[in-house]
Design a protein around this motif. Sequence first.
Motif, PDB file in Angstrom:
ATOM      1  N   GLY A 256     -37.532  32.588 -52.871  1.00 42.61           N
ATOM      2  CA  GLY A 256     -36.068  32.727 -52.356  1.00 42.61           C
ATOM      3  C   GLY A 256     -35.570  34.482 -52.074  1.00 42.61           C
ATOM      4  N   ALA A 257     -34.829  34.329 -50.487  1.00 44.59           N
ATOM      5  CA  ALA A 257     -34.929  35.806 -50.972  1.00 44.59           C
ATOM      6  C   ALA A 257     -32.963  36.591 -50.721  1.00 44.59           C
ATOM      7  N   ALA A 258     -32.176  34.868 -50.993  1.00 43.28           N
ATOM      8  CA  ALA A 258     -31.216  35.187 -51.711  1.00 43.28           C
ATOM      9  C   ALA A 258     -30.796  35.308 -53.415  1.00 43.28           C
ATOM     10  N   ALA A 259     -32.052  35.457 -54.343  1.00 48.62           N
ATOM     11  CA  ALA A 259     -32.106  35.128 -55.351  1.00 48.62           C
ATOM     12  C   ALA A 259     -32.717  36.537 -55.474  1.00 48.62           C
ATOM     13  N   ARG A 260     -33.489  36.848 -55.038  1.00 48.21           N
ATOM     14  CA  ARG A 260     -33.811  38.313 -54.826  1.00 48.21           C
ATOM     15  C   ARG A 260     -33.057  39.377 -54.628  1.00 48.21           C
ATOM     16  N   THR A 261     -32.315  39.023 -53.953  1.00 55.62           N
ATOM     17  CA  THR A 261     -31.029  40.249 -53.001  1.00 55.62           C
ATOM     18  C   THR A 261     -30.366  40.220 -53.938  1.00 55.62           C
ATOM     19  N   ALA A 262     -29.878  39.040 -55.058  1.00 55.24           N
ATOM     20  CA  ALA A 262     -28.343  39.093 -55.564  1.00 55.24           C
ATOM     21  C   ALA A 262     -28.943  39.953 -56.789  1.00 55.24           C
ATOM     22  N   LEU A 263     -30.609  39.684 -57.228  1.00 55.43           N
ATOM     23  CA  LEU A 263     -30.908  39.867 -58.743  1.00 55.43           C
ATOM     24  C   LEU A 263     -31.018  41.645 -58.307  1.00 55.43           C
ATOM     25  N   VAL A 264     -31.739  41.932 -57.277  1.00 58.63           N
ATOM     26  CA  VAL A 264     -31.455  43.502 -57.004  1.00 58.63           C
ATOM     27  C   VAL A 264     -30.628  44.795 -57.040  1.00 58.63           C
ATOM     28  N   ILE A 265     -29.009  43.724 -56.284  1.00 54.98           N
ATOM     29  CA  ILE A 265     -27.300  44.101 -56.674  1.00 54.98           C
ATOM     30  C   ILE A 265     -26.935  44.310 -58.249  1.00 54.98           C
ATOM     31  N   VAL A 266     -27.696  42.631 -58.889  1.00 50.21           N
ATOM     32  CA  VAL A 266     -27.051  43.227 -60.015  1.00 50.21           C
ATOM     33  C   VAL A 266     -27.986  43.916 -60.856  1.00 50.21           C
ATOM     34  N   ALA A 311     -29.148  35.322 -65.250  1.00 50.82           N
ATOM     35  CA  ALA A 311     -29.320  34.075 -65.572  1.00 50.82           C
ATOM     36  C   ALA A 311     -28.707  33.095 -65.049  1.00 50.82           C
ATOM     37  N   LEU A 312     -27.292  33.439 -64.828  1.00 47.70           N
ATOM     38  CA  LEU A 312     -26.921  32.605 -64.170  1.00 47.70           C
ATOM     39  C   LEU A 312     -27.650  32.213 -61.996  1.00 47.70           C
ATOM     40  N   ILE A 313     -27.758  33.261 -61.493  1.00 47.51           N
ATOM     41  CA  ILE A 313     -28.997  33.847 -60.454  1.00 47.51           C
ATOM     42  C   ILE A 313     -30.397  32.693 -60.950  1.00 47.51           C
ATOM     43  N   LEU A 314     -31.015  33.041 -61.836  1.00 49.98           N
ATOM     44  CA  LEU A 314     -32.637  31.894 -62.102  1.00 49.98           C
ATOM     45  C   LEU A 314     -31.377  30.636 -61.917  1.00 49.98           C
ATOM     46  N   ALA A 315     -29.928  30.158 -62.315  1.00 48.59           N
ATOM     47  CA  ALA A 315     -29.848  28.993 -62.560  1.00 48.59           C
ATOM     48  C   ALA A 315     -29.694  28.092 -61.340  1.00 48.59           C
ATOM     49  N   VAL A 316     -28.736  28.653 -60.430  1.00 51.02           N
ATOM     50  CA  VAL A 316     -28.550  28.836 -59.282  1.00 51.02           C
ATOM     51  C   VAL A 316     -30.133  28.348 -58.166  1.00 51.02           C
ATOM     52  N   SER A 317     -30.623  29.670 -58.473  1.00 44.49           N
ATOM     53  CA  SER A 317     -32.023  29.413 -57.416  1.00 44.49           C
ATOM     54  C   SER A 317     -33.549  28.811 -58.082  1.00 44.49           C
ATOM     55  N   ALA A 318     -32.778  28.140 -59.562  1.00 44.16           N
ATOM     56  CA  ALA A 318     -33.773  26.797 -59.942  1.00 44.16           C
ATOM     57  C   ALA A 318     -33.748  25.302 -58.892  1.00 44.16           C
ATOM     58  N   ARG A 319     -32.473  25.149 -58.653  1.00 41.96           N
ATOM     59  CA  ARG A 319     -31.859  24.349 -58.179  1.00 41.96           C
ATOM     60  C   ARG A 319     -32.148  24.340 -57.337  1.00 41.96           C
ATOM     61  N   ARG A 320     -32.423  25.292 -55.969  1.00 40.37           N
ATOM     62  CA  ARG A 320     -32.415  25.170 -54.834  1.00 40.37           C
ATOM     63  C   ARG A 320     -34.222  25.669 -54.318  1.00 40.37           C
ATOM     64  N   VAL A 321     -35.018  25.215 -55.270  1.00 44.67           N
ATOM     65  CA  VAL A 321     -36.507  24.863 -55.486  1.00 44.67           C
ATOM     66  C   VAL A 321     -36.983  23.811 -55.206  1.00 44.67           C
ATOM     67  N   PRO A 322     -37.576  22.681 -53.904  1.00 45.74           N
ATOM     68  CA  PRO A 322     -37.842  21.814 -54.379  1.00 45.74           C
ATOM     69  C   PRO A 322     -38.742  21.156 -55.825  1.00 45.74           C
ATOM     70  N   GLY A 323     -39.622  21.573 -55.740  1.00 46.31           N
ATOM     71  CA  GLY A 323     -40.750  21.570 -56.961  1.00 46.31           C
ATOM     72  C   GLY A 323     -40.189  21.933 -58.444  1.00 46.31           C
ATOM     73  N   LEU A 324     -38.714  22.661 -58.711  1.00 47.25           N
ATOM     74  CA  LEU A 324     -38.474  22.559 -60.048  1.00 47.25           C
ATOM     75  C   LEU A 324     -37.736  21.560 -60.368  1.00 47.25           C
ATOM     76  N   ARG A 325     -37.080  21.370 -59.168  1.00 47.24           N
ATOM     77  CA  ARG A 325     -35.802  20.087 -59.321  1.00 47.24           C
ATOM     78  C   ARG A 325     -36.292  18.673 -59.537  1.00 47.24           C
ATOM     79  N   VAL A 326     -37.380  18.867 -58.315  1.00 48.29           N
ATOM     80  CA  VAL A 326     -38.474  16.949 -59.124  1.00 48.29           C
ATOM     81  C   VAL A 326     -39.063  17.888 -60.810  1.00 48.29           C
TER      82      VAL A 326
END
Length: 332
Positions: A256-266, A311-326
């Motif tokens: 997700g672009a949102a996760a990568r963007t947030a990680l760049v900002i951090v 860790a927070l960004i990756l956790a939120v991103s993992a919940r948004r990935v369908p395969g990882l949620r399943v």
Amino acid sequence: MSALLQRRELRKVTSSWHKPLAYCAAAMAVLALVSALGLVVDGRTLMGQGVWLKPFKFAVSFSLYAITLAWMIAQGGRWRRTLWWLGTVAVGGFVTPEIAAITFQAARGVPSHFNFSTGLDTTVFMVMGGAAYLGWLLTFAMGVFLVAQRRVDRAMAWAIPLGLIISLAGMSVGYLMTAPTSDQAEQLARGLSLTTIGAHSVGAPDGGASMAVTGWETGSGDLRVAHFVGLHALQVIPLVAIGLRLLAGRLPVLSGAAARTALVIVAAFGYAGLTGLVLWQAQRGQALLHPDALTLQAALGLCGLVAACVALILAVSARRVPGLRVRAFAER
């Protein structure tokens, strides 16, 4: 055949790069090699270091600066002509005069920085100072035009301006070195004429025991550490964005672009924190390799904050990935 295709692709990618800056980067790489050779064959020293060490370090730094800006300008779609001229003036008015002055003084075997011994030395240092001011202004101007570009990659859209801002802050640390030390200020107040005004070190005179290659002081604070760290955010932060994009194909959590963007900002705020930390350490007269408990606590706090945000960004991103949620549901 594949090697030929790779060369053609590389030529296609680099053909749009800013040519004067690209050629400048190549010239600085050659000067770095010549200076490295000088360190081997020329036994002269200044303050315990080879006379060619400073041209070597500045040539490497300028090479990175020039090639990074040459690439950044190629990413722009608007104001290309303005950016081209700004980059060209940076080569002629900033990089070339400053590196020429440093190399000239190294060849003479005299200090290039803070040297007011003779009229010639004063003039050379003033040329360097003027070039540095111009370089800061030109980098800022290029940053303004680069920030105002439309980019598909959101992470890179944040990486470039944040890297430039931190880099400008790192460049500004150099101005702290030109201020008279407390002893120098006292002597100037008494009307004395000094041959040296300004210093890299805090808490001890320049020229003490130093680290290999970098030349940073090991017995006192050294403002060059923060100068170096901050300056090269120009390369580090965009490289973080590039690295995350490359990893996104293998790690779904980064897709997700949102996760990568947030990680760049951090990463940018963490890097800015590191720059501020080593500056604070140096201003207290403390060597980089000998931090006290307070510095270590601040460093651990910074690392902990960055790690928690990642860790927070990756956790939120993992919940948004369908395969990882399943997968997470199946493991319960």
